[in-house]
Design a protein around this motif. Structure first.
Motif, PDB file in Angstrom:
ATOM      1  N   VAL A  63     -27.500  71.291  30.589  1.00  0.00           N
ATOM      2  CA  VAL A  63     -26.514  70.887  31.267  1.00  0.00           C
ATOM      3  C   VAL A  63     -26.780  70.488  32.718  1.00  0.00           C
ATOM      4  O   VAL A  63     -26.444  69.166  32.923  1.00  0.00           O
ATOM      5  CB  VAL A  63     -25.310  72.130  31.496  1.00  0.00           C
ATOM      6  N   ALA A  64     -27.170  71.239  33.462  1.00  0.00           N
ATOM      7  CA  ALA A  64     -27.780  70.646  34.808  1.00  0.00           C
ATOM      8  C   ALA A  64     -28.871  69.837  34.918  1.00  0.00           C
ATOM      9  O   ALA A  64     -28.825  68.719  35.557  1.00  0.00           O
ATOM     10  CB  ALA A  64     -28.269  71.971  35.441  1.00  0.00           C
ATOM     11  N   GLY A  65     -29.661  69.898  33.885  1.00  0.00           N
ATOM     12  CA  GLY A  65     -30.871  68.979  33.681  1.00  0.00           C
ATOM     13  C   GLY A  65     -30.453  67.517  33.617  1.00  0.00           C
ATOM     14  O   GLY A  65     -30.854  66.446  34.231  1.00  0.00           O
ATOM     15  N   LEU A  66     -29.319  67.257  32.505  1.00  0.00           N
ATOM     16  CA  LEU A  66     -28.597  65.940  32.410  1.00  0.00           C
ATOM     17  C   LEU A  66     -27.931  65.374  33.652  1.00  0.00           C
ATOM     18  O   LEU A  66     -27.809  64.277  33.837  1.00  0.00           O
ATOM     19  CB  LEU A  66     -27.744  66.145  31.136  1.00  0.00           C
ATOM     20  N   ARG A  67     -27.502  66.082  34.372  1.00  0.00           N
ATOM     21  CA  ARG A  67     -27.021  65.674  35.917  1.00  0.00           C
ATOM     22  C   ARG A  67     -28.119  65.616  36.784  1.00  0.00           C
ATOM     23  O   ARG A  67     -27.758  65.196  38.050  1.00  0.00           O
ATOM     24  CB  ARG A  67     -26.128  66.895  36.414  1.00  0.00           C
ATOM     25  N   GLY A  68     -29.527  66.037  36.455  1.00  0.00           N
ATOM     26  CA  GLY A  68     -30.415  65.906  37.492  1.00  0.00           C
ATOM     27  C   GLY A  68     -30.381  67.238  38.621  1.00  0.00           C
ATOM     28  O   GLY A  68     -30.992  66.879  39.686  1.00  0.00           O
ATOM     29  N   GLU A  69     -29.742  68.093  38.154  1.00  0.00           N
ATOM     30  CA  GLU A  69     -29.748  69.342  39.051  1.00  0.00           C
ATOM     31  C   GLU A  69     -30.385  70.760  38.555  1.00  0.00           C
ATOM     32  O   GLU A  69     -30.847  70.663  37.227  1.00  0.00           O
ATOM     33  CB  GLU A  69     -28.142  69.780  39.239  1.00  0.00           C
ATOM     34  N   HIS A  70     -30.786  71.446  39.369  1.00  0.00           N
ATOM     35  CA  HIS A  70     -31.250  72.807  39.144  1.00  0.00           C
ATOM     36  C   HIS A  70     -30.251  73.582  38.280  1.00  0.00           C
ATOM     37  O   HIS A  70     -29.011  73.335  38.548  1.00  0.00           O
ATOM     38  CB  HIS A  70     -31.624  73.523  40.318  1.00  0.00           C
ATOM     39  N   TRP A  71     -30.533  74.411  37.410  1.00  0.00           N
ATOM     40  CA  TRP A  71     -29.818  75.144  36.618  1.00  0.00           C
ATOM     41  C   TRP A  71     -28.756  76.110  37.368  1.00  0.00           C
ATOM     42  O   TRP A  71     -27.733  76.463  37.206  1.00  0.00           O
ATOM     43  CB  TRP A  71     -30.435  75.882  35.416  1.00  0.00           C
ATOM     44  N   LEU A  72     -29.260  76.666  38.509  1.00  0.00           N
ATOM     45  CA  LEU A  72     -28.395  77.389  39.544  1.00  0.00           C
ATOM     46  C   LEU A  72     -27.176  76.656  39.937  1.00  0.00           C
ATOM     47  O   LEU A  72     -26.327  77.302  40.332  1.00  0.00           O
ATOM     48  CB  LEU A  72     -29.363  78.085  40.499  1.00  0.00           C
ATOM     49  N   GLN A  73     -27.190  75.499  39.932  1.00  0.00           N
ATOM     50  CA  GLN A  73     -26.048  74.787  40.303  1.00  0.00           C
ATOM     51  C   GLN A  73     -24.840  74.634  39.334  1.00  0.00           C
ATOM     52  O   GLN A  73     -23.733  74.143  39.822  1.00  0.00           O
ATOM     53  CB  GLN A  73     -26.476  73.186  40.373  1.00  0.00           C
ATOM     54  N   VAL A  74     -24.821  75.342  38.119  1.00  0.00           N
ATOM     55  CA  VAL A  74     -24.008  75.366  37.263  1.00  0.00           C
ATOM     56  C   VAL A  74     -22.964  76.466  37.571  1.00  0.00           C
ATOM     57  O   VAL A  74     -23.450  77.717  37.741  1.00  0.00           O
ATOM     58  CB  VAL A  74     -24.305  75.638  35.699  1.00  0.00           C
ATOM     59  N   ASN A  75     -21.790  76.315  38.020  1.00  0.00           N
ATOM     60  CA  ASN A  75     -21.005  77.312  38.824  1.00  0.00           C
ATOM     61  C   ASN A  75     -20.457  78.324  37.724  1.00  0.00           C
ATOM     62  O   ASN A  75     -20.540  77.936  36.407  1.00  0.00           O
ATOM     63  CB  ASN A  75     -19.775  76.905  39.539  1.00  0.00           C
TER      64      ASN A  75
END
Length: 100
Positions: free
Chosen positions: A62-74
């Protein structure tokens, strides 16, 4: 910034060669395929294949598709994602784990 849809999934943040090999089993090779199928359905495919992926892999997709680190998934989003998985007949994990 996320790489192009034709790039391999291993080029996404959070997903390396090990994750890419696992996703390949579910028929996901490129970022575009992951985007089209979606992280939840990809996770379900892995379960149907008898794999036991960590929920961190779901967060990572999920986060990777947004270009974020997985810890950013709240936490709210994690609850929503787990709710989408709940009731998946192929999920071999005990109900108490599914409800996390």
């Amino acid at each position: 910034m996320v790489a192009s849809d034709s790039a391999p999934v291993a080029s996404l943040p959070n997903l390396g060669d090990k994750s890419a090999r696992l996703l390949r089993q579910a028929g996901i090779v490129t970022i575009g395929e992951l985007r089209e199928v979606g992280p939840v359905e990809t996770y379900r495919r892995l379960l149907a294949l008898g794999e036991r992926p960590s929920l961190v892999l779901l967060w990572a997709m999920v986060a990777g598709l947004r270009g974020e680190h997985w810890l950013q998934v709240n936490n709210h989003e994690k609850v929503q994602l787990k709710a989408q998985l709940r009731g998946t007949p192929e999920d071999p994990r005990p109900a108490e784990v599914q409800a996390m």
